[in-house]
Design a protein around this motif. Structure first.
Motif, PDB file in Angstrom:
ATOM      1  N   ALA A 167       0.781  -0.961   0.152  1.00  0.00           N
ATOM      2  CA  ALA A 167       0.019  -0.030   0.039  1.00  0.00           C
ATOM      3  C   ALA A 167       0.777   1.172  -0.002  1.00  0.00           C
ATOM      4  CB  ALA A 167      -1.013  -0.079   1.216  1.00  0.00           C
ATOM      5  N   VAL A 168       0.681   2.035  -0.864  1.00  0.00           N
ATOM      6  CA  VAL A 168       1.740   3.130  -1.169  1.00  0.00           C
ATOM      7  C   VAL A 168       1.028   4.438  -1.090  1.00  0.00           C
ATOM      8  CG1 VAL A 168       2.825   4.582  -2.759  1.00  0.00           C
ATOM      9  CG2 VAL A 168       3.129   1.958  -2.899  1.00  0.00           C
ATOM     10  N   MET A 169       1.486   5.279   0.098  1.00  0.00           N
ATOM     11  CA  MET A 169       0.819   6.714   0.230  1.00  0.00           C
ATOM     12  C   MET A 169       1.923   7.822   0.762  1.00  0.00           C
ATOM     13  SD  MET A 169      -0.438   5.218   3.814  1.00  0.00           S
ATOM     14  CE  MET A 169      -0.781   3.421   2.925  1.00  0.00           C
ATOM     15  N   SER A 170       1.247   8.916   1.030  1.00  0.00           N
ATOM     16  CA  SER A 170       2.194  10.023   1.592  1.00  0.00           C
ATOM     17  C   SER A 170       2.404   9.802   2.984  1.00  0.00           C
ATOM     18  CB  SER A 170       1.546  11.393   1.309  1.00  0.00           C
ATOM     19  OG  SER A 170       0.495  11.401   2.206  1.00  0.00           O
ATOM     20  N   CYS A 231      -1.230  10.347  -5.349  1.00  0.00           N
ATOM     21  CA  CYS A 231      -1.039   9.756  -3.898  1.00  0.00           C
ATOM     22  C   CYS A 231      -0.278  10.654  -3.170  1.00  0.00           C
ATOM     23  CB  CYS A 231      -0.265   8.286  -4.062  1.00  0.00           C
ATOM     24  SG  CYS A 231      -1.309   7.038  -4.776  1.00  0.00           S
ATOM     25  N   ARG A 232       0.729  11.301  -3.769  1.00  0.00           N
ATOM     26  CA  ARG A 232       1.672  12.123  -3.118  1.00  0.00           C
ATOM     27  C   ARG A 232       0.968  13.385  -2.866  1.00  0.00           C
ATOM     28  NH1 ARG A 232       5.866  13.684  -6.834  1.00  0.00           N
ATOM     29  NH2 ARG A 232       4.306  15.263  -7.519  1.00  0.00           N
ATOM     30  N   ASP A 233       0.319  13.833  -3.545  1.00  0.00           N
ATOM     31  CA  ASP A 233      -0.247  15.342  -3.263  1.00  0.00           C
ATOM     32  C   ASP A 233      -1.581  15.363  -2.799  1.00  0.00           C
ATOM     33  OD1 ASP A 233       2.121  16.406  -4.603  1.00  0.00           O
ATOM     34  OD2 ASP A 233       1.098  16.407  -6.549  1.00  0.00           O
ATOM     35  N   ILE A 236      -4.240  10.056  -1.369  1.00  0.00           N
ATOM     36  CA  ILE A 236      -4.865   9.076  -1.714  1.00  0.00           C
ATOM     37  C   ILE A 236      -3.855   7.632  -1.568  1.00  0.00           C
ATOM     38  CG2 ILE A 236      -5.955   7.810  -3.748  1.00  0.00           C
ATOM     39  CD1 ILE A 236      -7.246  10.247  -2.637  1.00  0.00           C
ATOM     40  N   ILE A 237      -4.537   6.335  -1.529  1.00  0.00           N
ATOM     41  CA  ILE A 237      -3.517   5.072  -1.143  1.00  0.00           C
ATOM     42  C   ILE A 237      -3.528   4.562  -2.706  1.00  0.00           C
ATOM     43  CG2 ILE A 237      -3.359   2.867  -0.103  1.00  0.00           C
ATOM     44  CD1 ILE A 237      -5.117   4.205   2.223  1.00  0.00           C
ATOM     45  N   SER A 238      -2.573   3.961  -3.210  1.00  0.00           N
ATOM     46  CA  SER A 238      -2.379   3.005  -4.190  1.00  0.00           C
ATOM     47  C   SER A 238      -1.700   1.664  -3.746  1.00  0.00           C
ATOM     48  CB  SER A 238      -1.579   3.845  -5.351  1.00  0.00           C
ATOM     49  OG  SER A 238      -0.142   4.100  -4.972  1.00  0.00           O
ATOM     50  N   ASP A 252      11.468  10.057   0.368  1.00  0.00           N
ATOM     51  CA  ASP A 252      10.612  10.245   1.352  1.00  0.00           C
ATOM     52  C   ASP A 252       9.549  10.819   1.051  1.00  0.00           C
ATOM     53  OD1 ASP A 252      12.240   8.837   3.482  1.00  0.00           O
ATOM     54  OD2 ASP A 252      13.385  10.627   3.711  1.00  0.00           O
ATOM     55  N   LYS A 253       9.173  10.915  -0.364  1.00  0.00           N
ATOM     56  CA  LYS A 253       8.033  11.661  -1.073  1.00  0.00           C
ATOM     57  C   LYS A 253       6.738  10.550  -0.456  1.00  0.00           C
ATOM     58  CE  LYS A 253      10.037  14.198  -4.392  1.00  0.00           C
ATOM     59  NZ  LYS A 253      10.403  14.308  -5.798  1.00  0.00           N
ATOM     60  N   LEU A 254       7.080   9.201  -0.657  1.00  0.00           N
ATOM     61  CA  LEU A 254       5.924   8.147  -0.383  1.00  0.00           C
ATOM     62  C   LEU A 254       6.414   7.319   0.702  1.00  0.00           C
ATOM     63  CD1 LEU A 254       4.830   7.460  -4.345  1.00  0.00           C
ATOM     64  CD2 LEU A 254       3.656   8.859  -2.337  1.00  0.00           C
TER      65      LEU A 254
END
Length: 316
Positions: A167-170, A231-233, A236-238, A252-254
């Motif tokens: 799960a990828v997110m900010s 996701c970063r801005d 949102i989760i991807s 460290d952006k995500l």
């Protein structure tokens, strides 16, 4: 070098039409027809079924086409390596890969490789897994990198590694500090997904079906870069592999959180080449460079922290 009969035969295979093949060869259609007849007489079998839509290979034709492609590529390899002895001209390596590898991994590996061998150039096609497998099987690309749930058929697997989904997110997302997540943990949060047809979308959908979960889909896109930026801005989760977002993780952006659902740990990275073909030396060196790049990525602190039972398993 291929003899004339095989050369004409391959031209018809690739064109799907005797007339079109003759045009590309700059010869009369009757000349091509004679060569096909010569091969059919030699092997005492039909190589094509003639249809209104064009020339379709028979089973025997498929076998001869596979041989002819390998023979052609071997001829090209020998020519390239003879040429390399005097360092004349450029070498071209043709690649096809999923977006997961075409966005960050391969540009890095290509850049590093060209520092050592600047005379080598590359052609990269970003495609879905089934098309990558088809192009490698047909000899259209030298090397293919794809995510698969089972080993791709009809090719030689140079390398395989289990690559789970994260799960990828900010970093400031409410779930970003969790050591692991399940699909149920994510169900109420907005997500961005790849479009239908991608391996990752298939296994995410499969997981949701098993868990009887309906995700809150904020964005569907066939572009990994758009999903990562969203996701970063926008919180949102991807879902993706950690190699796919390596640059954003390093800066460290995500963040990437391991998922506990079994379905999301079944995906494997395969590096594939044409069965029975000996790669040109430059292409073989590049394959080893890519493998080294992947393995050393998991020796680094960032991906070592994220790794979820990963194994380099060529038999998978």
């Amino acid at each position: 070098m291929l003899n004339t009969a095989l050369k004409y035969f391959l031209a018809v295979v690739n064109a799907g039409s005797l007339t079109v093949a003759a045009q590309k060869l700059h010869v009369a259609p009757s000349a091509v027809s004679r060569m096909i007849k010569k091969l059919e007489d030699k092997h005492q079998t039909s190589l094509f079924d003639r249809h209104a839509r064009g020339m379709v290979l028979t089973e025997a034709g498929e076998l001869l086409a596979a041989y002819a492609r390998r023979a052609y590529l071997e001829s090209e390899r020998a020519h390239a390596e003879i040429r390399d002895l005097s360092y004349i001209g450029q070498k071209l390596i043709k690649l096809s890969a999923n977006q997961a590898f075409g966005r960050e991994l391969l540009p890095r590996a290509i850049g590093e490789f060209r520092k050592i061998e600047p005379q080598v150039s590359f052609e990269l096609n970003v495609l879905q897994s089934s098309e990558i497998n088809r192009r490698v099987r047909k000899g259209e690309d030298d090397i293919g990198l794809s995510y698969n749930l089972s080993p791709p058929e009809g090719v030689h697997i140079q390398y395989a590694r289990r690559m789970p989904v994260f799960a990828v997110m900010s970093p400031d997302h409410a779930l970003a500090t969790r050591p692991t997540l399940s699909m149920r943990d994510i169900a109420d949060w907005p997500v961005a997904l790849m479009g239908p047809g991608s391996t990752i979308r298939f296994i995410v959908d499969l997981c949701c079906m098993h868990e009887k979960i309906k995700l809150n889909i904020a964005l569907t896109s066939n572009n990994q870069g758009a999903i990562q930026n969203f996701c970063r801005d926008w919180g949102i989760i991807s879902f993706s592999g950690d190699l796919t977002v390596l640059e954003s993780l390093e800066s460290d952006k995500l963040v990437a959180i391991p998922m506990t659902n079994d379905e999301l740990r079944q995906r494997t990275l395969h590096i594939q080449t044409l069965s029975g073909r000996e790669l040109p030396l430059s292409a073989e060196r590049f394959v080893q460079r890519v493998i080294h790049h992947i393995d050393t990525s998991y020796e680094g602190k960032r991906l070592q922290q994220l790794a979820w039972p990963l194994a380099n398993d060529p038999s998978s």
